[in-house]
Write an enzyme that holds these catalytic residues in place. Structure first.
Site, PDB file in Angstrom:
ATOM      1  N   SER A 113      16.166   3.709  16.613  1.00  0.00           N
ATOM      2  CA  SER A 113      17.455   3.165  16.209  1.00  0.00           C
ATOM      3  C   SER A 113      17.823   3.718  14.822  1.00  0.00           C
ATOM      4  O   SER A 113      17.904   4.935  14.655  1.00  0.00           O
ATOM      5  CB  SER A 113      17.416   1.642  16.244  1.00  0.00           C
ATOM      6  OG  SER A 113      18.719   1.103  16.179  1.00  0.00           O
ATOM      7  N   ASP A 197      21.419   2.166  27.210  1.00  0.00           N
ATOM      8  CA  ASP A 197      21.472   1.593  25.867  1.00  0.00           C
ATOM      9  C   ASP A 197      22.896   1.141  25.541  1.00  0.00           C
ATOM     10  O   ASP A 197      23.838   1.925  25.604  1.00  0.00           O
ATOM     11  CB  ASP A 197      21.017   2.649  24.850  1.00  0.00           C
ATOM     12  CG  ASP A 197      20.638   2.055  23.512  1.00  0.00           C
ATOM     13  OD1 ASP A 197      21.169   0.990  23.148  1.00  0.00           O
ATOM     14  OD2 ASP A 197      19.804   2.669  22.815  1.00  0.00           O
ATOM     15  N   HIS A 229      17.906  -0.203  24.804  1.00  0.00           N
ATOM     16  CA  HIS A 229      17.550   0.023  23.405  1.00  0.00           C
ATOM     17  C   HIS A 229      16.106  -0.403  23.142  1.00  0.00           C
ATOM     18  O   HIS A 229      15.793  -1.058  22.147  1.00  0.00           O
ATOM     19  CB  HIS A 229      18.512  -0.754  22.505  1.00  0.00           C
ATOM     20  CG  HIS A 229      18.595  -0.232  21.103  1.00  0.00           C
ATOM     21  ND1 HIS A 229      19.033   1.028  20.802  1.00  0.00           N
ATOM     22  CD2 HIS A 229      18.294  -0.816  19.910  1.00  0.00           C
ATOM     23  CE1 HIS A 229      19.003   1.207  19.502  1.00  0.00           C
ATOM     24  NE2 HIS A 229      18.555   0.108  18.925  1.00  0.00           N
TER      25      HIS A 229
END
Length: 255
Positions: A113, A197, A229
Site C-alpha cells: 500500500s 483491490d 488489498h
C-alpha cells in the site's frame, strides 16, 4: 532532531556478544508500513520474522505522519509524501549503517500500500541507496488515487484525507508519483497486486507497468486474480512470500 520510533529484527545467531548489534553488517530490508497514517508496533509480525529467518536485518521505521506518537508527529507528515516522509526512511537506513547493523550496499525496500509506494519511490528517487524494491499494491499515481478516493469515501472524509496528503501549500503530488519517473528505473523491482483491490485500484498497477516499459528494467510481476488489498487465501500469501524471497535472494542475497 526528530526521533523516529522504529523496530529492528535480527536473524538468529548473528550477534554472538549479545550487544544488539550484528557481528558484521548484514543485508537489510527496510520494511515500510502502509497508511501512511498508521504505524508499526511491537509484537509478532510474520513478514519481519520470515525475512529475518532468511538472513536479513529488518528495520521498520515509524516515519513522520505515523499514528500513535501524538498529533504533532502526525501533522509533520502533512504534505510530505515523497519528500520529508521519504527522507525519514533514508535517515533510518543511514542510522542502521552507522550502527554497524546494515551493509550500505545491500539495502532493499519492501512494503504494501503506502509502503509499496515508498519502496518504488525510493529506488526511483535515490537509486544510489537501494539495490531493489518490492511493492504489493503500491500507489503509483497520486492524482489518480485521490480521484478514486473522492468516489470511494463520503465527501467530508475524502476532503480531510486529501488535505493530509496535499498539505497547506497544495503540493503537486504528480511530481512524486512513481509512474512519472518509471522510464528512469535502474534497479530491479517486484510489483504485485490483487485485481479486486478497492483501496488501491488495479489501474495503479497497470499505469506503472505501462510507464516502466520505457526503462531498461523489466519488473518481476505477480498478479492475484481474486485478491483485494491483502490476502484472503493462504496459498496466495504463501506465493507472495516465496516470490519475495526469491526476488531478494537474487538481487540482495543474504549471507
Amino acid at each position: 532532531g526528530l526521533i523516529l520510533p522504529s523496530y529492528l529484527t535480527l536473524p538468529p545467531q548473528c550477534d554472538d556478544d549479545g550487544d544488539g548489534i550484528p557481528d558484521a553488517p548484514l543485508p537489510m530490508v527496510l520494511l515500510v508500513h502502509g497508511g501512511p497514517w498508521a504505524r508499526d508496533g511491537y509484537g509478532y509480525n510474520r513478514t519481519h520474522q520470515w525475512l529475518a529467518n532468511r538472513g536479513y536485518a529488518v528495520l521498520q521505521p515509524n516515519f513522520r505522519g505515523s499514528g500513535g506518537y501524538g498529533e504533532k508527529f502526525v501533522e509533520l507528515g502533512y504534505g510530505q509524501i515523497g519528500r520529508a516522509m521519504q527522507d525519514d526512511l533514508d535517515d533510518a537506513m543511514d542510522w542502521a549503517v552507522a550502527e554497524g547493523i546494515a551493509d550500505k550496499d545491500r539495502v532493499c525496500l519492501v512494503g504494501a500500500s503506502y509502503g509499496g509506494y515508498a519502496s518504488l519511490w525510493g529506488v526511483l528517487r535515490n537509486p544510489e541507496r537501494y539495490r531493489c524494491a518490492a511493492s504489493f499494491a503500491g500507489v503509483t499515481d497520486w492524482d489518480l488515487i485521490l480521484k478514486h478516493d473522492d468516489r470511494f469515501f463520503m465527501n467530508w472524509a475524502s476532503q480531510k484525507h486529501e488535505e493530509k496528503i496535499v498539505g497547506e501549500e497544495n503540493f503537486d503530488l504528480d511530481t512524486v508519483s512513481p509512474y512519472r519517473l518509471a522510464e528512469s528505473l535502474s534497479r530491479p523491482v517486484l510489483i504485485a497486486q490483487g485485481k479486486d483491490d478497492t483501496i488501491v485500484p488495479w489501474s495503479q498497477h497497470t499505469k506503472f507497468r505501462s510507464a516502466v516499459k520505457k526503462s531498461s528494467i523489466t519488473p518481476v510481476e505477480l498478479v492475484f486474480e481474486d485478491e483485494g488489498h491483502g490476502f484472503d487465501e493462504p496459498e496466495n500469501e504463501q506465493k507472495w512470500f516465496e516470490e519475495l524471497t526469491a526476488f531478494l535472494a537474487e538481487h540482495n542475497p543474504p549471507d
